[in-house]
Design a protein around this motif. Sequence first.
Motif, mmCIF file in Angstrom:
data_model
loop_
_atom_site.group_PDB
_atom_site.id
_atom_site.type_symbol
_atom_site.label_atom_id
_atom_site.label_comp_id
_atom_site.label_asym_id
_atom_site.label_seq_id
_atom_site.Cartn_x
_atom_site.Cartn_y
_atom_site.Cartn_z
ATOM 1 N N LEU A 200 0.826 -1.220 0.000
ATOM 2 C CA LEU A 200 0.000 0.000 0.000
ATOM 3 C C LEU A 200 0.858 1.268 0.000
ATOM 4 C CD1 LEU A 200 -2.721 -1.132 2.586
ATOM 5 C CD2 LEU A 200 -2.928 -1.039 0.092
ATOM 6 N N LYS A 201 2.179 1.076 -0.154
ATOM 7 C CA LYS A 201 3.136 2.184 -0.281
ATOM 8 C C LYS A 201 3.181 3.078 0.958
ATOM 9 C CE LYS A 201 2.890 2.202 -5.320
ATOM 10 N NZ LYS A 201 2.656 2.974 -6.557
ATOM 11 N N ARG A 202 3.165 2.413 2.130
ATOM 12 C CA ARG A 202 3.328 3.151 3.382
ATOM 13 C C ARG A 202 4.809 3.158 3.752
ATOM 14 N NH1 ARG A 202 -0.839 4.938 1.904
ATOM 15 N NH2 ARG A 202 -2.895 4.407 2.767
ATOM 16 N N SER A 203 5.249 4.197 4.405
ATOM 17 C CA SER A 203 6.668 4.348 4.730
ATOM 18 C C SER A 203 7.074 3.388 5.841
ATOM 19 C CB SER A 203 6.955 5.782 5.184
ATOM 20 O OG SER A 203 6.328 6.037 6.430
ATOM 21 N N LYS A 204 8.376 3.061 5.870
ATOM 22 C CA LYS A 204 8.899 2.175 6.900
ATOM 23 C C LYS A 204 8.695 2.787 8.285
ATOM 24 C CE LYS A 204 13.048 -0.292 8.345
ATOM 25 N NZ LYS A 204 14.484 -0.571 8.096
ATOM 26 N N ARG A 205 8.835 4.091 8.380
ATOM 27 C CA ARG A 205 8.648 4.782 9.667
ATOM 28 C C ARG A 205 7.237 4.574 10.192
ATOM 29 N NH1 ARG A 205 10.800 9.324 12.332
ATOM 30 N NH2 ARG A 205 9.241 10.565 13.450
ATOM 31 N N LEU A 210 3.168 1.769 13.641
ATOM 32 C CA LEU A 210 1.950 0.956 13.700
ATOM 33 C C LEU A 210 2.202 -0.375 14.407
ATOM 34 C CD1 LEU A 210 0.375 1.547 10.165
ATOM 35 C CD2 LEU A 210 -0.616 2.178 12.376
ATOM 36 N N LEU A 211 3.344 -0.996 14.120
ATOM 37 C CA LEU A 211 3.668 -2.265 14.772
ATOM 38 C C LEU A 211 3.817 -2.096 16.285
ATOM 39 C CD1 LEU A 211 6.169 -3.888 12.240
ATOM 40 C CD2 LEU A 211 3.960 -4.816 12.960
ATOM 41 N N LEU A 212 4.378 -0.979 16.700
ATOM 42 C CA LEU A 212 4.491 -0.712 18.140
ATOM 43 C C LEU A 212 3.134 -0.746 18.828
ATOM 44 C CD1 LEU A 212 7.212 2.095 18.210
ATOM 45 C CD2 LEU A 212 7.313 -0.072 19.460
#
Length: 692
Positions: A200-205, A210-212
């Motif tokens: 979906l072309k979301r940034s790694k940052r 989000l994972l946090l």
Amino acid sequence: MSFNHHQRQLRLEPRENATLRLQVQPDQIDLVGNQLRLTGKLPNHAKVTAIYFLNDPQEINRFTSVSTTVNLMIVGDISEPLQSTNINEFDRRRYDEQSGILNTIKINEVQRITPVKAARFSAIILNGCHVARYRAVQASNQLPGSLKTYYQGLVLGARNQNFYEQLSGVKQLGLIHLFSISGLHVTLFMAIVERSLTVLKRSKRLIEWLLLGLLPLYFIFTGGATGLLRAILMAEHRLLANRLGFKVESIDNFGLTLLICTLIQPALLMQFGNQLSFGLAFCLLFLNDVSFIKQTLLMNLVSLPFILFHVFEWHVLSLLSNLLVLPLFSVVIFPLTFIGGVMGLKFQLIAQFVNVLIGWFNDCLNGIATLPGMITFGKPPLEGLVIVFVLTLILIGQRGRTGWIKLTILASYVVMFMGIHLPMNGEVTYFDIGQGDCFLVREPFNRSVSMIDTGGRLNFKTPGFRKVTARSRAETITINYLKSKGIAHLDGLYLSHKDADHTGDTPVVLRNLRVDHVYVPKGMQQNPDFLKRVKGLISTNRIMPLQAGNQPAYSPFKVVHPFKPGLGENGDSMVLYCEMGNLSWLFTGDLDRDGEREIIRQYPGLKVDVLKLGHHGSKTSSDPEVLKQLSPKVGIISAGRKNRYGHPNEETLATLAKLRIPYFNTQVDGMITYTFRNHQTGSWKTFLKENR
């Protein structure tokens, strides 16, 4: 405030018919037959477990329809969790206390059920995760057989009553750790999230932030196991370090995670699963640069002390199974289970196809587990296991010559094995199995190992409810104890008569132990109910009928009853006499007073030091005149707590008091053991007295 002081504040005083409000999550309600089992929280945030026996099948819908967080207004009896009463029996009280559960409630009445409307944001999120998990488990019940078991165990952290039976091969081959949702699952969860958001072309940052937030929700959604908490905290630390721009060393990450987990659950490392989880995770930190085969070998060596201390046996094919299954599991089985479970809910064909593949895989493991190679090692001394564990850690860290370490580890295991399998002590043990009889008679150096009766549950089926088969006490108590002593073979299994509380677990014993001969009172070998119970488990030519005057070859027992064939009723009970540890012993089954009087007529000079009182201390046995002639120094009563028959009877206890015969009673003493050495008088130990 100390942890113990905090626990004392949360612990409730035992009392009956207390009115309580209990908050319960929908995924923590389990209906097993007519038993409703649940875990919940009281208003003071104390965790409790509760059980409610449903008498009316109409009540089932009242609880199965609970699909959200609810408050139960209940009336119940508060007590402490059940304590183990036998050596090496699973200690429910200790386990619950280590998990923060300090009380058990037997619910007498559920007055009302009301939905909870959470006000705080954190409570809304928490309740939402539990509701989502409940709905996922309910939906997954539509999945077929093996796929359902694997999907619920691997993805949702849910295990049904028959989980270990269905995955018997996984358990016996030492692969059950694959079903402990932990590092592998967190890695795959993070990979799914990262790849989905990358598409979906979301940034790694953004993905890391989000994972946090998502990882704690994943922890709740999959059941909140401590092993998973370890993996999630380590992942959170790495993500946070990346976001804040500093590097965290793996060993520091592990140490911080262990500290946090211990603060949350102080008794963390007392539990088998947590010992394995943290022990293996710690050793993996030092094995990144070695080959997969060497890594697997060393990891198996690390886990072996924990397995032997808790499980007492090890399959020689465990190492090969780990080498073959681990790569297949992470690359094929887990992803296949996830895809089959998710997509199979909508596309039945996919579910059936994946179920066949997983079924083949599971059948293959079950087949491998049946191959020869299971070593019943026994429970080694803790000191010895600490030594081999430390040596294993040195072996992992050593990069030079390690021959002496390997030889020392091997020699240590051999010495412990010989010490367990050639014990200098003999024993006579009366197991506390509830309402029933089961005894072990073992000579020094295991010259002969005999079991008298097996115990068994008396099943009183509740009309309208599905019958549920619970794990037998033979598995959880007697067989577990035997294996802890390195015993997987019985020279003789002596069955006093046919009643279920004496012979009901015979099939379980025959399936789990090698038994040379089964001895029964003469005539019982023709009883169709008994033959049906043992059919296919032992050949009929190894079922030996006995009557008074018989003494099988190499057996420590002489038979003093019955005098004529019967069908295995109480009055036909086989009564065994032996001399061991400088004492004489009599085991009477459920023999009635007429049979007792017949014994002393036929054996007028018979005296015994230890008498197992007939029929659990019932007044139908223990004739006063018989007790006078036998003049035992010690009586033994084997009876269940709060049994419906009122055993032992007050009349029997009065007779013992009048004749000044001291006695042990499994109801109050738990497991009773007499240990001795060759030709020496031994000593008595009772489990509950020793472990108060």
